[in-house]
Design a protein around this motif. Sequence first.
Motif, PDB file in Angstrom:
ATOM      1  N   ILE A  68      48.700  37.200  39.200  1.00 45.91           N
ATOM      2  CA  ILE A  68      47.509  36.604  39.816  1.00 45.91           C
ATOM      3  C   ILE A  68      46.761  35.753  38.794  1.00 45.91           C
ATOM      4  O   ILE A  68      46.309  34.639  39.091  1.00 45.91           O
ATOM      5  N   ARG A  69      46.642  36.280  37.584  1.00 44.53           N
ATOM      6  CA  ARG A  69      45.897  35.576  36.540  1.00 44.53           C
ATOM      7  C   ARG A  69      46.529  34.224  36.199  1.00 44.53           C
ATOM      8  O   ARG A  69      45.834  33.202  36.061  1.00 44.53           O
ATOM      9  N   VAL A  70      47.856  34.191  36.072  1.00 41.77           N
ATOM     10  CA  VAL A  70      48.544  32.949  35.701  1.00 41.77           C
ATOM     11  C   VAL A  70      48.581  31.976  36.877  1.00 41.77           C
ATOM     12  O   VAL A  70      48.429  30.764  36.691  1.00 41.77           O
ATOM     13  N   HIS A  71      48.750  32.473  38.096  1.00 36.48           N
ATOM     14  CA  HIS A  71      48.743  31.593  39.264  1.00 36.48           C
ATOM     15  C   HIS A  71      47.370  30.943  39.447  1.00 36.48           C
ATOM     16  O   HIS A  71      47.283  29.785  39.857  1.00 36.48           O
ATOM     17  N   CYS A  72      46.318  31.694  39.165  1.00 35.51           N
ATOM     18  CA  CYS A  72      44.969  31.101  39.222  1.00 35.51           C
ATOM     19  C   CYS A  72      44.812  30.021  38.154  1.00 35.51           C
ATOM     20  O   CYS A  72      44.323  28.924  38.424  1.00 35.51           O
TER      21      CYS A  72
ATOM     22  N   SER B 284      58.039  33.813  42.135  1.00 37.56           N
ATOM     23  CA  SER B 284      56.775  34.537  42.292  1.00 37.56           C
ATOM     24  C   SER B 284      55.961  33.912  43.419  1.00 37.56           C
ATOM     25  O   SER B 284      56.035  32.706  43.649  1.00 37.56           O
ATOM     26  N   GLU B 285      55.172  34.743  44.096  1.00 37.28           N
ATOM     27  CA  GLU B 285      54.318  34.224  45.171  1.00 37.28           C
ATOM     28  C   GLU B 285      53.040  35.043  45.277  1.00 37.28           C
ATOM     29  O   GLU B 285      53.068  36.271  45.306  1.00 37.28           O
ATOM     30  N   THR B 286      51.913  34.338  45.316  1.00 38.55           N
ATOM     31  CA  THR B 286      50.611  34.955  45.558  1.00 38.55           C
ATOM     32  C   THR B 286      49.937  34.204  46.697  1.00 38.55           C
ATOM     33  O   THR B 286      49.947  32.970  46.714  1.00 38.55           O
ATOM     34  N   ARG B 287      49.373  34.950  47.644  1.00 40.70           N
ATOM     35  CA  ARG B 287      48.654  34.323  48.763  1.00 40.70           C
ATOM     36  C   ARG B 287      47.152  34.515  48.570  1.00 40.70           C
ATOM     37  O   ARG B 287      46.716  35.583  48.126  1.00 40.70           O
ATOM     38  N   TYR B 288      46.398  33.490  48.924  1.00 42.21           N
ATOM     39  CA  TYR B 288      44.961  33.492  48.659  1.00 42.21           C
ATOM     40  C   TYR B 288      44.143  33.197  49.913  1.00 42.21           C
ATOM     41  O   TYR B 288      44.594  32.518  50.833  1.00 42.21           O
TER      42      TYR B 288
ATOM     43  N   GLY C  49      29.760  26.528  41.270  1.00 44.90           N
ATOM     44  CA  GLY C  49      30.675  26.530  40.125  1.00 44.90           C
ATOM     45  C   GLY C  49      31.746  27.600  40.158  1.00 44.90           C
ATOM     46  O   GLY C  49      32.538  27.727  39.214  1.00 44.90           O
ATOM     47  N   ALA C  50      31.807  28.394  41.231  1.00 41.83           N
ATOM     48  CA  ALA C  50      32.793  29.473  41.274  1.00 41.83           C
ATOM     49  C   ALA C  50      33.124  29.833  42.720  1.00 41.83           C
ATOM     50  O   ALA C  50      32.371  29.508  43.648  1.00 41.83           O
ATOM     51  N   THR C  51      34.259  30.532  42.908  1.00 36.77           N
ATOM     52  CA  THR C  51      34.691  30.985  44.231  1.00 36.77           C
ATOM     53  C   THR C  51      35.209  32.415  44.129  1.00 36.77           C
ATOM     54  O   THR C  51      35.971  32.744  43.210  1.00 36.77           O
ATOM     55  N   LEU C  52      34.797  33.245  45.072  1.00 40.45           N
ATOM     56  CA  LEU C  52      35.354  34.590  45.168  1.00 40.45           C
ATOM     57  C   LEU C  52      36.536  34.514  46.124  1.00 40.45           C
ATOM     58  O   LEU C  52      36.384  34.129  47.273  1.00 40.45           O
ATOM     59  N   VAL C  53      37.732  34.859  45.627  1.00 45.30           N
ATOM     60  CA  VAL C  53      38.929  34.781  46.457  1.00 45.30           C
ATOM     61  C   VAL C  53      39.565  36.160  46.605  1.00 45.30           C
ATOM     62  O   VAL C  53      39.370  37.053  45.778  1.00 45.30           O
ATOM     63  N   ARG C  54      40.327  36.310  47.695  1.00 47.39           N
ATOM     64  CA  ARG C  54      41.166  37.488  47.873  1.00 47.39           C
ATOM     65  C   ARG C  54      42.589  37.073  47.541  1.00 47.39           C
ATOM     66  O   ARG C  54      43.072  36.040  48.024  1.00 47.39           O
ATOM     67  N   ALA C  55      43.261  37.846  46.710  1.00 47.74           N
ATOM     68  CA  ALA C  55      44.631  37.525  46.300  1.00 47.74           C
ATOM     69  C   ALA C  55      45.576  38.632  46.753  1.00 47.74           C
ATOM     70  O   ALA C  55      45.293  39.817  46.564  1.00 47.74           O
ATOM     71  N   PHE C  56      46.689  38.217  47.361  1.00 44.17           N
ATOM     72  CA  PHE C  56      47.717  39.163  47.800  1.00 44.17           C
ATOM     73  C   PHE C  56      49.017  38.813  47.086  1.00 44.17           C
ATOM     74  O   PHE C  56      49.659  37.810  47.401  1.00 44.17           O
ATOM     75  N   PRO C  57      49.427  39.616  46.084  1.00 37.48           N
ATOM     76  CA  PRO C  57      50.671  39.317  45.373  1.00 37.48           C
ATOM     77  C   PRO C  57      51.892  39.761  46.182  1.00 37.48           C
ATOM     78  O   PRO C  57      52.116  40.954  46.362  1.00 37.48           O
TER      79      PRO C  57
ATOM     80  N   HIS D 251      35.759  25.110  42.769  1.00 33.55           N
ATOM     81  CA  HIS D 251      35.836  25.117  44.230  1.00 33.55           C
ATOM     82  C   HIS D 251      37.291  25.325  44.633  1.00 33.55           C
ATOM     83  O   HIS D 251      38.091  24.394  44.626  1.00 33.55           O
ATOM     84  N   TRP D 252      37.652  26.547  44.988  1.00 33.40           N
ATOM     85  CA  TRP D 252      39.028  26.818  45.418  1.00 33.40           C
ATOM     86  C   TRP D 252      39.238  26.197  46.803  1.00 33.40           C
ATOM     87  O   TRP D 252      38.514  26.531  47.752  1.00 33.40           O
ATOM     88  N   PRO D 253      40.221  25.313  46.968  1.00 30.38           N
ATOM     89  CA  PRO D 253      40.431  24.646  48.269  1.00 30.38           C
ATOM     90  C   PRO D 253      40.820  25.642  49.363  1.00 30.38           C
ATOM     91  O   PRO D 253      41.681  26.504  49.145  1.00 30.38           O
ATOM     92  N   THR D 254      40.222  25.521  50.508  1.00 31.91           N
ATOM     93  CA  THR D 254      40.520  26.413  51.628  1.00 31.91           C
ATOM     94  C   THR D 254      41.989  26.333  52.018  1.00 31.91           C
ATOM     95  O   THR D 254      42.601  27.333  52.413  1.00 31.91           O
ATOM     96  N   LYS D 255      42.583  25.129  51.880  1.00 30.75           N
ATOM     97  CA  LYS D 255      43.980  24.925  52.270  1.00 30.75           C
ATOM     98  C   LYS D 255      44.975  25.511  51.261  1.00 30.75           C
ATOM     99  O   LYS D 255      46.165  25.638  51.569  1.00 30.75           O
ATOM    100  N   LEU D 256      44.499  25.870  50.081  1.00 30.68           N
ATOM    101  CA  LEU D 256      45.403  26.430  49.072  1.00 30.68           C
ATOM    102  C   LEU D 256      45.568  27.930  49.341  1.00 30.68           C
ATOM    103  O   LEU D 256      44.837  28.766  48.826  1.00 30.68           O
ATOM    104  N   THR D 257      46.531  28.236  50.189  1.00 33.75           N
ATOM    105  CA  THR D 257      46.724  29.634  50.598  1.00 33.75           C
ATOM    106  C   THR D 257      47.913  30.305  49.921  1.00 33.75           C
ATOM    107  O   THR D 257      48.063  31.521  49.988  1.00 33.75           O
ATOM    108  N   ARG D 258      48.788  29.499  49.288  1.00 30.80           N
ATOM    109  CA  ARG D 258      49.962  30.062  48.612  1.00 30.80           C
ATOM    110  C   ARG D 258      50.195  29.368  47.283  1.00 30.80           C
ATOM    111  O   ARG D 258      50.107  28.146  47.200  1.00 30.80           O
TER     112      ARG D 258
END
Length: 332
Positions: free
Chosen positions: A258-262, A230-234, A242-250, A196-203
């Motif tokens: 993106i892979r390591v930040h996740c 490094s910075e990725t926004r989500y 059991g999973a979340t589809l996220v959009r990632a902006f590096p 469950h990717w937290p909605t508040k976790l945007t960076r």
Amino acid sequence: MAQDVVKSKDSDKQTEQNKPKVQFITVDKEDAGQRIDNFLLRTLKGVPKSHLYRLMRKGEIRVNKKRIKPVYKLAVGDILRIAPIRVSEKTDEVSTKLSVVANLEHQILFEDDRLIVINKPSGMAVHGGSGLSFGLIEALRALRPDARMLELVHRLDRDTSGCLVVAKKRSALRNLHEQLRNKTVQKFYHALVKGHWPTKLTRVTDALKKNDLKSGERVVVVDNIEGKESETRYKVLQRYQGATLVRAFPVTGRTHQIRVHCQASGHSIAGDAKYGNETFDASLKEKGLKRLFLHAASIEFTHPKTEQRLKIEAPLEPSLEKLLTNMVEVEK
């Protein structure tokens, strides 16, 4: 006997036609400003770099009738004289990959006289090397044999699919590299991650450091002391059991960012053999996932010629669409 003489003459004529000839090339403003060795490597495809350097040392490649060094920078109006060069017929495995080459035609999302934007398939390296003699750029060159130049504007990991930009002109390559440096290119990725990717976790702003293992494998780790900023926004797109589809902006463009930040956030990307979670990956493998679920969904930039903003979107491959359809959605 007469017939044999005719055949012999035809053969000699064909041999004469196939003999390499002296080439003369006049430099235009597209090619001006670059080193001659880089220009020759692109123009004389298949000729080894060492052989080109030897030809320049011997004076068999000249500019304005003068000997030059490999570091010489071309100017508009320069006339190159290139002595006859016989290039060995190298296929770069293109003949064994004809179906791959043909399939790429259907993956082209945008093309004009400056650019190609292609939906790169997962599992295909962007170029040959590291034991691979054949990659996407080699396949595109086989697909567009008359293209004077085809160069990668940026890269994608081998297992990542989606939008990849290739320049057809050097001016376009320079322009887009400047846009990348100025961070005016926007690249958005879609990733299916664990839990469950937290909605508040945007960076995510963990610094990243590259480590080369003894095996030759490259691994990127979080290192907030020695690593690079490094910075990725989500943004959460859809939740599943059991999973979340996220959009990632590096915002930055670090290797495997993106892979390591996740992974560092406790939400590894599905199917990631290097940074993934074995239990999570095994559960999705049972549902049919056979690749890394990371896709460059769109790219936006200013067109080098028209100066209009251009946004290109790449659809998910059918196997990923099918996986999402078969998963149980939950409310955000």
